[in-house]
Design a protein around this motif. Structure first.
Motif: not given
Length: 280
Positions: A155-158, A231-243
Protein backbone atom coordinates in the motif's frame (compact mmCIF):
# COMPACT_ATOMS: atom_id res chain seq x y z
CA UNK A 1 -3.43 -5.95 9.73
CA UNK A 2 -3.98 -6.10 6.00
CA UNK A 3 -7.62 -5.48 5.09
CA UNK A 4 -9.01 -6.29 1.63
CA UNK A 5 -12.51 -4.96 0.91
CA UNK A 6 -14.33 -6.77 -1.90
CA UNK A 7 -17.25 -4.94 -3.48
CA UNK A 8 -18.99 -4.54 -6.82
CA UNK A 9 -21.90 -5.85 -8.84
CA UNK A 10 -23.80 -8.99 -7.92
CA UNK A 11 -22.75 -11.83 -10.22
CA UNK A 12 -19.37 -10.29 -11.03
CA UNK A 13 -17.33 -12.85 -9.07
CA UNK A 14 -17.15 -11.56 -5.49
CA UNK A 15 -17.85 -15.00 -4.03
CA UNK A 16 -15.02 -16.49 -6.10
CA UNK A 17 -12.63 -13.83 -4.83
CA UNK A 18 -13.70 -14.18 -1.20
CA UNK A 19 -13.31 -17.98 -1.35
CA UNK A 20 -9.85 -17.65 -2.91
CA UNK A 21 -8.78 -15.23 -0.16
CA UNK A 22 -10.15 -17.58 2.50
CA UNK A 23 -8.17 -20.46 1.00
CA UNK A 24 -5.10 -18.20 1.07
CA UNK A 25 -5.36 -17.70 4.83
CA UNK A 26 -7.54 -14.58 5.08
CA UNK A 27 -10.22 -14.30 7.74
CA UNK A 28 -13.30 -13.55 5.60
CA UNK A 29 -16.61 -11.83 6.37
CA UNK A 30 -19.41 -11.73 3.78
CA UNK A 31 -22.07 -9.00 3.53
CA UNK A 32 -20.91 -6.68 6.31
CA UNK A 33 -22.97 -3.48 6.81
CA UNK A 34 -20.75 -0.57 5.78
CA UNK A 35 -21.38 1.33 9.03
CA UNK A 36 -19.81 -1.52 11.04
CA UNK A 37 -16.50 -1.48 9.16
CA UNK A 38 -14.53 0.65 11.69
CA UNK A 39 -15.75 -1.38 14.69
CA UNK A 40 -15.18 -4.81 13.15
CA UNK A 41 -11.74 -3.74 11.86
CA UNK A 42 -10.72 -2.62 15.35
CA UNK A 43 -12.00 -5.84 16.89
CA UNK A 44 -10.19 -8.07 14.36
CA UNK A 45 -6.99 -6.09 14.83
CA UNK A 46 -7.18 -6.59 18.60
CA UNK A 47 -7.56 -10.35 18.22
CA UNK A 48 -4.47 -10.35 15.99
CA UNK A 49 -5.93 -11.33 12.62
CA UNK A 50 -3.14 -10.25 10.24
CA UNK A 51 -5.08 -10.73 6.98
CA UNK A 52 -8.79 -9.95 6.70
CA UNK A 53 -11.14 -9.79 3.71
CA UNK A 54 -14.61 -8.24 3.95
CA UNK A 55 -17.35 -8.25 1.31
CA UNK A 56 -19.58 -5.16 1.21
CA UNK A 57 -22.17 -4.62 -1.53
CA UNK A 58 -25.75 -3.48 -2.14
CA UNK A 59 -27.07 -6.06 0.31
CA UNK A 60 -25.35 -3.99 3.03
CA UNK A 61 -26.97 -0.99 4.66
CA UNK A 62 -25.57 2.56 4.45
CA UNK A 63 -23.24 2.16 1.48
CA UNK A 64 -22.69 5.92 1.44
CA UNK A 65 -20.64 5.56 4.65
CA UNK A 66 -18.06 3.27 3.06
CA UNK A 67 -15.73 5.88 1.40
CA UNK A 68 -15.38 7.88 4.65
CA UNK A 69 -14.85 4.72 6.70
CA UNK A 70 -12.07 3.57 4.37
CA UNK A 71 -10.36 6.96 4.57
CA UNK A 72 -10.62 6.82 8.36
CA UNK A 73 -8.96 3.40 8.53
CA UNK A 74 -6.16 4.49 6.19
CA UNK A 75 -5.54 7.61 8.27
CA UNK A 76 -5.03 5.31 11.26
CA UNK A 77 -2.23 3.54 9.39
CA UNK A 78 -4.14 0.41 8.37
CA UNK A 79 -3.22 -1.27 5.07
CA UNK A 80 -6.59 -1.13 3.28
CA UNK A 81 -7.02 -2.32 -0.30
CA UNK A 82 -10.28 -2.23 -2.24
CA UNK A 83 -11.37 -4.50 -5.08
CA UNK A 84 -14.34 -3.41 -7.21
CA UNK A 85 -15.66 -6.17 -9.49
CA UNK A 86 -17.96 -5.48 -12.42
CA UNK A 87 -19.14 -6.97 -15.70
CA UNK A 88 -21.28 -5.89 -18.64
CA UNK A 89 -25.04 -6.38 -18.62
CA UNK A 90 -25.02 -9.20 -21.18
CA UNK A 91 -22.56 -11.25 -19.13
CA UNK A 92 -24.44 -10.72 -15.86
CA UNK A 93 -27.79 -11.64 -17.44
CA UNK A 94 -26.21 -14.81 -18.85
CA UNK A 95 -24.71 -15.77 -15.48
CA UNK A 96 -28.02 -15.29 -13.67
CA UNK A 97 -29.83 -17.26 -16.35
CA UNK A 98 -27.38 -20.15 -16.00
CA UNK A 99 -27.52 -20.27 -12.19
CA UNK A 100 -31.25 -19.41 -12.00
CA UNK A 101 -30.56 -17.29 -8.95
CA UNK A 102 -32.56 -14.19 -8.06
CA UNK A 103 -30.85 -10.80 -8.24
CA UNK A 104 -30.73 -9.17 -4.76
CA UNK A 105 -32.47 -6.02 -6.06
CA UNK A 106 -35.02 -7.75 -8.26
CA UNK A 107 -38.70 -6.92 -7.87
CA UNK A 108 -41.87 -8.13 -9.52
CA UNK A 109 -42.08 -4.83 -11.39
CA UNK A 110 -38.50 -4.80 -12.75
CA UNK A 111 -36.56 -6.93 -15.22
CA UNK A 112 -33.19 -8.48 -14.48
CA UNK A 113 -31.44 -5.92 -16.72
CA UNK A 114 -33.19 -3.07 -14.87
CA UNK A 115 -32.11 -4.49 -11.50
CA UNK A 116 -28.51 -4.67 -12.71
CA UNK A 117 -28.68 -1.07 -13.95
CA UNK A 118 -30.10 0.09 -10.60
CA UNK A 119 -27.35 -1.69 -8.70
CA UNK A 120 -24.66 -0.14 -10.90
CA UNK A 121 -26.10 3.30 -10.09
CA UNK A 122 -26.06 2.58 -6.33
CA UNK A 123 -22.40 1.53 -6.50
CA UNK A 124 -21.14 4.50 -8.55
CA UNK A 125 -19.54 6.16 -5.53
CA UNK A 126 -17.43 3.05 -4.86
CA UNK A 127 -15.93 2.57 -8.33
CA UNK A 128 -12.82 4.68 -7.77
CA UNK A 129 -11.99 3.51 -4.23
CA UNK A 130 -9.48 0.92 -5.44
CA UNK A 131 -8.75 -1.45 -8.29
CA UNK A 132 -11.54 -2.13 -10.79
CA UNK A 133 -11.67 -5.54 -12.46
CA UNK A 134 -13.96 -6.21 -15.40
CA UNK A 135 -14.79 -9.91 -15.19
CA UNK A 136 -16.91 -10.03 -18.36
CA UNK A 137 -14.34 -12.02 -20.32
CA UNK A 138 -12.45 -13.67 -17.46
CA UNK A 139 -12.46 -17.28 -16.40
CA UNK A 140 -12.71 -17.99 -12.67
CA UNK A 141 -9.08 -19.16 -12.63
CA UNK A 142 -7.81 -15.99 -14.31
CA UNK A 143 -9.75 -13.86 -11.83
CA UNK A 144 -8.15 -15.74 -8.94
CA UNK A 145 -4.67 -15.16 -10.37
CA UNK A 146 -5.28 -11.44 -10.91
CA UNK A 147 -6.53 -11.02 -7.35
CA UNK A 148 -3.45 -12.80 -6.02
CA UNK A 149 -1.32 -10.22 -7.84
CA UNK A 150 -3.41 -7.45 -6.34
CA UNK A 151 -3.19 -8.47 -2.71
CA UNK A 152 0.61 -8.82 -2.69
CA UNK A 153 1.06 -5.19 -3.76
CA UNK A 154 2.20 -2.92 -0.95
CA UNK A 155 0.00 0.00 0.00
CA UNK A 156 0.94 3.65 -0.40
CA UNK A 157 2.51 3.77 -3.87
CA UNK A 158 0.65 4.02 -7.16
CA UNK A 159 0.72 0.87 -9.29
CA UNK A 160 0.55 1.04 -13.09
CA UNK A 161 -1.51 -1.71 -14.65
CA UNK A 162 -1.01 -2.27 -18.39
CA UNK A 163 -3.56 -4.51 -20.09
CA UNK A 164 -3.80 -5.75 -23.68
CA UNK A 165 -7.14 -6.68 -25.22
CA UNK A 166 -8.89 -7.31 -28.53
CA UNK A 167 -11.54 -4.85 -29.69
CA UNK A 168 -13.56 -7.65 -31.26
CA UNK A 169 -14.04 -9.05 -27.75
CA UNK A 170 -15.14 -5.74 -26.24
CA UNK A 171 -13.51 -2.78 -24.51
CA UNK A 172 -12.58 -3.46 -20.84
CA UNK A 173 -14.77 -1.60 -18.36
CA UNK A 174 -11.98 -1.19 -15.81
CA UNK A 175 -9.59 0.93 -17.93
CA UNK A 176 -8.72 4.51 -17.00
CA UNK A 177 -7.20 5.06 -20.46
CA UNK A 178 -7.76 3.11 -23.67
CA UNK A 179 -5.38 3.32 -26.64
CA UNK A 180 -6.37 1.94 -30.05
CA UNK A 181 -3.39 0.50 -31.98
CA UNK A 182 -5.35 -1.17 -34.80
CA UNK A 183 -3.80 1.30 -37.25
CA UNK A 184 -0.39 -0.40 -36.89
CA UNK A 185 0.84 -3.16 -39.27
CA UNK A 186 -0.78 -6.46 -38.29
CA UNK A 187 1.36 -9.64 -38.10
CA UNK A 188 -1.86 -11.66 -38.31
CA UNK A 189 -1.89 -11.30 -42.10
CA UNK A 190 1.44 -13.13 -42.37
CA UNK A 191 0.55 -16.83 -42.13
CA UNK A 192 3.97 -17.67 -40.71
CA UNK A 193 3.61 -15.08 -37.92
CA UNK A 194 -0.07 -15.65 -37.12
CA UNK A 195 0.40 -18.51 -34.58
CA UNK A 196 2.75 -16.41 -32.42
CA UNK A 197 1.95 -13.61 -29.94
CA UNK A 198 3.47 -10.27 -29.00
CA UNK A 199 5.50 -12.07 -26.34
CA UNK A 200 7.46 -14.01 -29.00
CA UNK A 201 10.73 -12.82 -30.51
CA UNK A 202 9.53 -13.19 -34.12
CA UNK A 203 6.65 -10.76 -33.49
CA UNK A 204 8.89 -8.33 -31.64
CA UNK A 205 11.36 -8.38 -34.54
CA UNK A 206 8.57 -7.77 -37.05
CA UNK A 207 7.00 -4.85 -35.14
CA UNK A 208 10.29 -3.19 -34.25
CA UNK A 209 10.99 -2.77 -37.96
CA UNK A 210 7.84 -0.62 -38.30
CA UNK A 211 8.38 3.12 -37.83
CA UNK A 212 4.78 3.78 -36.77
CA UNK A 213 5.06 1.19 -34.00
CA UNK A 214 7.92 3.19 -32.46
CA UNK A 215 5.93 6.41 -32.82
CA UNK A 216 2.90 4.88 -31.11
CA UNK A 217 5.03 3.50 -28.29
CA UNK A 218 6.74 6.87 -27.73
CA UNK A 219 3.42 8.73 -27.71
CA UNK A 220 1.80 6.39 -25.16
CA UNK A 221 4.92 6.23 -23.01
CA UNK A 222 5.22 10.03 -23.10
CA UNK A 223 1.56 10.55 -22.24
CA UNK A 224 1.63 8.20 -19.25
CA UNK A 225 4.96 9.62 -18.00
CA UNK A 226 3.69 13.18 -18.31
CA UNK A 227 0.44 12.65 -16.39
CA UNK A 228 1.52 10.00 -13.88
CA UNK A 229 2.64 12.57 -11.24
CA UNK A 230 -0.87 14.08 -11.28
CA UNK A 231 -2.41 10.73 -10.41
CA UNK A 232 0.17 10.24 -7.64
CA UNK A 233 -0.72 13.66 -6.19
CA UNK A 234 -4.40 12.68 -6.35
CA UNK A 235 -3.61 9.75 -4.02
CA UNK A 236 -4.60 7.15 -6.60
CA UNK A 237 -3.52 3.60 -5.81
CA UNK A 238 -3.92 2.20 -9.33
CA UNK A 239 -3.89 3.52 -12.90
CA UNK A 240 -5.07 1.10 -15.57
CA UNK A 241 -3.91 1.65 -19.16
CA UNK A 242 -5.55 -0.64 -21.73
CA UNK A 243 -4.11 -1.09 -25.22
CA UNK A 244 -6.24 -2.76 -27.85
CA UNK A 245 -5.70 -4.23 -31.30
CA UNK A 246 -8.14 -6.33 -33.30
CA UNK A 247 -7.67 -9.73 -31.64
CA UNK A 248 -5.48 -8.89 -28.65
CA UNK A 249 -2.73 -11.30 -29.73
CA UNK A 250 0.11 -9.35 -31.37
CA UNK A 251 0.35 -5.53 -31.44
CA UNK A 252 -1.32 -4.73 -28.12
CA UNK A 253 0.59 -7.52 -26.35
CA UNK A 254 3.91 -6.27 -27.70
CA UNK A 255 3.26 -2.67 -26.61
CA UNK A 256 2.06 -3.67 -23.14
CA UNK A 257 5.21 -5.74 -22.60
CA UNK A 258 7.43 -2.92 -23.82
CA UNK A 259 5.69 -0.25 -21.75
CA UNK A 260 5.75 -2.45 -18.66
CA UNK A 261 9.48 -3.01 -19.04
CA UNK A 262 10.14 0.73 -19.45
CA UNK A 263 8.24 1.80 -16.34
CA UNK A 264 9.71 -0.99 -14.25
CA UNK A 265 13.17 0.29 -15.15
CA UNK A 266 12.08 3.68 -13.79
CA UNK A 267 11.23 2.21 -10.37
CA UNK A 268 7.50 2.13 -10.99
CA UNK A 269 5.35 -0.69 -9.64
CA UNK A 270 3.81 -2.41 -12.67
CA UNK A 271 1.28 -5.17 -13.27
CA UNK A 272 0.81 -6.65 -16.75
CA UNK A 273 -2.25 -8.43 -18.07
CA UNK A 274 -3.08 -9.94 -21.44
CA UNK A 275 -6.82 -10.49 -21.40
CA UNK A 276 -7.19 -12.55 -24.55
CA UNK A 277 -4.03 -14.62 -24.00
CA UNK A 278 -5.02 -15.47 -20.44
CA UNK A 279 -8.57 -16.27 -21.55
CA UNK A 280 -7.35 -18.72 -24.16
Amino acid sequence: MQLVIVTGLSGSGKSIVLKMLEDSGYYCIDNLPATLLPQISEHLSNVQHEQVAISIDTRSASLEALPDNIRQLKSQGMDVQVLFLEANVETLVKRYSETRRRHPLSKDTSTLAESISHERHLLEQLVDLGLRIDTSNLSANTLRNWVKEFVIQKNGELTLLFSSFGFKHGIPLDADYVFDVRCLPNPYYDKELRPFTGQDAVIRDYLEKQENVHRMYEDIQGFVSRWLPCFVQDNRSYLTVAIGCTGGQHRSVYLVERLGAYFRQHQQKVLIRHRELEKS
